[in-house]
Scaffold this active site. Structure first.
Site, PDB file in Angstrom:
ATOM      1  N   ASP A   1     -31.785  13.112  81.403  1.00  0.00           N
ATOM      2  CA  ASP A   1     -32.543  14.241  81.948  1.00  0.00           C
ATOM      3  C   ASP A   1     -32.149  15.593  81.355  1.00  0.00           C
ATOM      4  OD1 ASP A   1     -34.406  13.119  83.772  1.00  0.00           O
ATOM      5  OD2 ASP A   1     -32.763  12.632  85.125  1.00  0.00           O
TER       6      ASP A   1
ATOM      7  N   ASP B   1     -40.615   8.991  83.342  1.00  0.00           N
ATOM      8  CA  ASP B   1     -40.136  10.367  83.433  1.00  0.00           C
ATOM      9  C   ASP B   1     -39.499  10.839  82.127  1.00  0.00           C
ATOM     10  OD1 ASP B   1     -39.928   8.639  85.728  1.00  0.00           O
ATOM     11  OD2 ASP B   1     -39.026  10.251  86.895  1.00  0.00           O
TER      12      ASP B   1
END
Length: 383
Positions: free
Chosen positions: A114, A177
């Site tokens: 991330d 994601d």
């Protein structure tokens, strides 16, 4: 070095003859951004007294905070940078710099996929708006850290470190994601851009169903690159369309087209948009899962989708995409979703969903929902 294009994308002119509803929406968005400025400033004042933390959500009357290592850490400083860009308010710039620097420790962090969210929303906006080489150095080191998670046999960046304990090599997990973390790699160019494109290509091949919805999780055998499983983590079921995941895919492939001008990414974004739009409810803000009977709106999924559709409209001139984003923004500006100043823990949007199936962050504000709403509003006002 390519210029970062996170917010104000040049997407042509609309020819707003008679203005009408679009002028009204622009007025609504300006009012909503004024609310966002007040809310984010108040949030910054609160967070100054909480060393090393960033705001995550507001639950049970309390603001919940997160460490820099939480995946959401970059959204609050990123939102401050966007609002500084919009207003020119130097107090917002001071706050944005202060909270961005809380994330410097991430530059050498190899434990998460991330980093694009965490570093590029914060340091990326910072460098774009200031040109300060300090910010650039952090981005480049973070890209090197993110690249360590790439497996050339699989053709993807590893998302999560957990998996089947008995056969961990069969559970090299990649979530949709992860498309959002590729922009930082593309921006850095060279071998990092090569990694981003391999990941995007592999995801097109393996993550999407025939109807162009996406699985949340695809697991690979990291020794052979073969798919071993397709499932969900946050959706209603393995075969359902988890709403925020669909928005991540739409945004990610639209962004990849912007960064590469490779038409296959534009084609994928169009396929996703054409799947999603007919499934939206009347107010155009999706339920937390498109296939779930349990009703709980996810304003973050709507905000991400709106921002992506505005950019996608610029590449396609498809008025349906723009009209859908307008419906979404109109809803998000309404009392149904936009929090009054001083309420909602000083977050901007209400009614987001983090992980419905785990009972985590259900019907709460979310820092990433605020970030993408602000970005979408600014993109629309830049039309």
């Amino acid at each position: 070095m390519k210029k970062i294009l996170l917010t104000l994308v040049v997407i042509g002119t609309l020819g707003l003859a008679g203005c009408g509803g679009r002028c009204a929406l622009k007025k609504e968005l300006k009012q909503a951004l004024a609310v966002a400025v007040e809310q984010e400033k108040a949030q910054a004042v609160r967070m100054e007294g909480i060393e090393g933390k960033l705001p995550q959500t507001y639950e049970k009357g309390e603001v919940r905070v997160a460490s820099p290592y939480n995946w959401i850490s970059g959204f609050f400083p990123g939102a401050l940078w966007l609002l500084y860009e919009y207003t020119g308010d130097e107090q917002l710039r001071t706050y944005a710099d202060e909270f961005t620097r809380r994330l410097e420790v991430l530059k050498d962090h190899t434990g998460t996929h991330d980093l694009g969210f965490m570093v590029f929303c914060s340091y990326g906006n910072a460098y774009r708006l200031t040109g300060d080489p300090y910010y650039k150095s952090i981005i480049e080191q973070a890209a090197a850290s993110l690249a360590t998670r790439f497996n050339p046999t699989v053709g993807c960046i590893r998302s999560w470190n957990t998996g089947r304990k008995e056969n961990p090599e069969l559970d090299f997990m990649v979530i949709i994601d992860n498309m959002m973390n590729l922009e930082m790699l593309e921006w850095c160019g060279g071998k990092y851009a090569d990694i981003a494109r391999r990941h995007a290509d592999t995801t097109i091949k393996n993550h999407f169903r025939e109807d162009n919805s996406s699985y949340h999780v695809v697991a690979y055998n990291e020794l052979t690159g073969e798919v071993t499983d397709r499932r969900t983590a946050q959706g209603r079921s393995d075969d359902s369309a988890w709403s925020r995941g669909q928005s991540w895919g739409l945004y990610g492939y639209t962004m990849m087209y912007r960064m590469t001008q490779d038409k296959k990414y534009l084609d994928q974004a169009v396929k996703i948009a054409d799947y999603l739009i007919p499934r939206l409810p009347e107010d155009a803000i999706p339920n937390w899962d498109y296939d779930a009977a349990e009703q709980s709106k996810d304003s973050s999924a709507g905000a991400i989708m709106a921002s992506a559709l505005i950019e996608l409209y610029g590449f396609t001139q498809n008025e349906t995409y723009l009209a859908t984003a307008e419906r979404q923004l109109h809803s998000l500006c309404s009392d149904a979703y936009l929090a009054p100043v001083g309420e909602n823990g000083n977050f901007v949007l209400m009614h987001g969903v983090g992980h419905y199936m785990a009972g985590s962050e259900v019907d709460v504000p979310l820092s990433y929902g605020d970030y993408y709403f602000i970005e979408a509003a600014m993109r629309y006002l830049a039309l």
